[in-house]
Write an enzyme that holds these catalytic residues in place. Structure first.
Site, PDB file in Angstrom:
ATOM      1  N   GLU A   3       0.861  -1.174   0.000  1.00 28.17           N
ATOM      2  CA  GLU A   3       0.000   0.000   0.000  1.00 28.17           C
ATOM      3  C   GLU A   3       0.905   1.235   0.000  1.00 28.17           C
ATOM      4  O   GLU A   3       2.124   1.120  -0.151  1.00 28.17           O
ATOM      5  CB  GLU A   3      -0.945  -0.027   1.196  1.00 28.17           C
ATOM      6  CG  GLU A   3      -1.861  -1.265   1.193  1.00 28.17           C
ATOM      7  CD  GLU A   3      -2.959  -1.216   2.244  1.00 28.17           C
ATOM      8  OE1 GLU A   3      -3.404  -0.111   2.600  1.00 28.17           O
ATOM      9  OE2 GLU A   3      -3.373  -2.288   2.711  1.00 28.17           O
ATOM     10  N   LYS A  58      -0.203   4.118  -5.234  1.00 23.99           N
ATOM     11  CA  LYS A  58       0.554   2.870  -5.219  1.00 23.99           C
ATOM     12  C   LYS A  58       1.496   2.738  -6.419  1.00 23.99           C
ATOM     13  O   LYS A  58       2.080   1.679  -6.633  1.00 23.99           O
ATOM     14  CB  LYS A  58      -0.406   1.679  -5.203  1.00 23.99           C
ATOM     15  CG  LYS A  58      -1.341   1.649  -3.996  1.00 23.99           C
ATOM     16  CD  LYS A  58      -2.267   0.446  -4.076  1.00 23.99           C
ATOM     17  CE  LYS A  58      -3.285   0.445  -2.949  1.00 23.99           C
ATOM     18  NZ  LYS A  58      -4.176  -0.740  -3.005  1.00 23.99           N
ATOM     19  N   ARG A 255     -13.786  -7.260  -0.184  1.00 23.97           N
ATOM     20  CA  ARG A 255     -12.597  -7.333   0.674  1.00 23.97           C
ATOM     21  C   ARG A 255     -12.983  -7.602   2.109  1.00 23.97           C
ATOM     22  O   ARG A 255     -13.982  -7.082   2.610  1.00 23.97           O
ATOM     23  CB  ARG A 255     -11.814  -6.017   0.607  1.00 23.97           C
ATOM     24  CG  ARG A 255     -11.360  -5.642  -0.789  1.00 23.97           C
ATOM     25  CD  ARG A 255     -10.566  -4.374  -0.748  1.00 23.97           C
ATOM     26  NE  ARG A 255     -10.166  -3.951  -2.087  1.00 23.97           N
ATOM     27  CZ  ARG A 255      -9.075  -3.268  -2.354  1.00 23.97           C
ATOM     28  NH1 ARG A 255      -8.277  -2.902  -1.366  1.00 23.97           N
ATOM     29  NH2 ARG A 255      -8.772  -2.916  -3.584  1.00 23.97           N
TER      30      ARG A 255
END
Length: 266
Positions: A3, A58, A255
């Site tokens: 991340e 990212k 997620r």
């Protein structure tokens, strides 16, 4: 999964390689190359040096220069680390890892791109306009967005908060771990609607995000410290490190999401 703090650490790695003449590029696995082949990458980089790298969310951008400074019409190497990527700057005689995919030799040292799953990889953009085009759909970088812009982007349409925070088109750089940590620290439930947030909620989210990113970027990863939610979220019987309440988990936006039902009441 890398991340923003991990990629910030990789930016520091690439910064150490900046200015070192590139002597050779060895592509051990072309499966990590995106839109460029091994010969094109080798020809573009050999005899040049990396200029000062930058990060957006990212993504890591390594501008290349042949002269004293990078020109807008010169190429850039753009790295994305997917779920398992990393970047190291090591002595050239260091034993290679089985998942080292691309090795850029600079004298006695090597820059190595490593990736197990090869979900993303390395791109070569011909100029700065190409980099801009590649990244144009990303939201502002999470480490630099201001409170008003974050609030406005979240309020554009009604969405569930956790998936909105991890949407790179809303704000770039937040992944699953960071989003859960930020929401837990801000005492906001991950299922809240983005348009249901109060002004105080939005200010608290931004302030918390800034603190979490600053602390995690210092260590170059999302830490699993005992006083962080990340230190307990993978324990199926984990308890909130703040109040001791058993943690809850569900799936939001595909997620796994972890929260404290006491600290983050709906």
């Amino acid at each position: 999964m890398p991340e923003l703090p991990d990629v910030e650490a990789f930016r520091r790695v690439l910064r150490r390689a900046a200015g070192a003449p590139i002597e050779h590029v060895e592509v051990l696995d072309p499966g990590v190359l995106r839109g460029v082949d091994a010969a094109e990458l080798r020809d573009a980089l050999t005899g040049t040096v990396f200029a000062t790298p930058r990060r957006h969310g990212k993504w890591l951008i390594g501008p290349v220069r042949a002269g004293p400074r990078h020109r807008r019409d010169e190429p850039s190497v753009v790295f994305h680390f997917g779920m398992t990527g990393s970047l190291t700057w090591v002595d050239g005689d260091t034993e290679r890892h089985p998942h080292d995919r691309v090795v850029i030799r600079c004298g006695a040292r090597e820059l190595r791109y490593r990736d197990l799953r090869k979900l993303q990889g390395i791109r070569l953009m011909p100029d700065d306009d190409g980099v801009g085009s590649l990244l144009r759909d990303l939201g502002p970088d999470a480490a630099h967005i201001n409170p008003a812009e974050l609030g406005a982007r979240l309020a554009r349409r009604q969405r569930t908060l956790k998936p909105a925070l991890t949407d790179q088109g809303v704000v770039a750089g937040l992944g699953n771990l960071l989003a859960d940590e930020i929401l837990w620290r801000a005492r906001v439930h991950p299922r809240r609607g983005t348009r249901d947030l109060t002004d105080a909620d939005r200010r608290r989210l931004h302030r918390t995000m800034t603190i979490v990113l600053r602390r995690s970027s210092r260590v170059g990863r999302v830490p699993g410290w005992d006083d962080w939610l990340t230190g307990h979220r993978d324990d199926r019987n984990g308890a909130c490190p703040r109040c001791g309440t058993p943690l809850r988990r569900t799936r939001l936006g595909g997620r796994t999401t972890v929260w404290c039902p006491h600290c983050q009441a709906e």
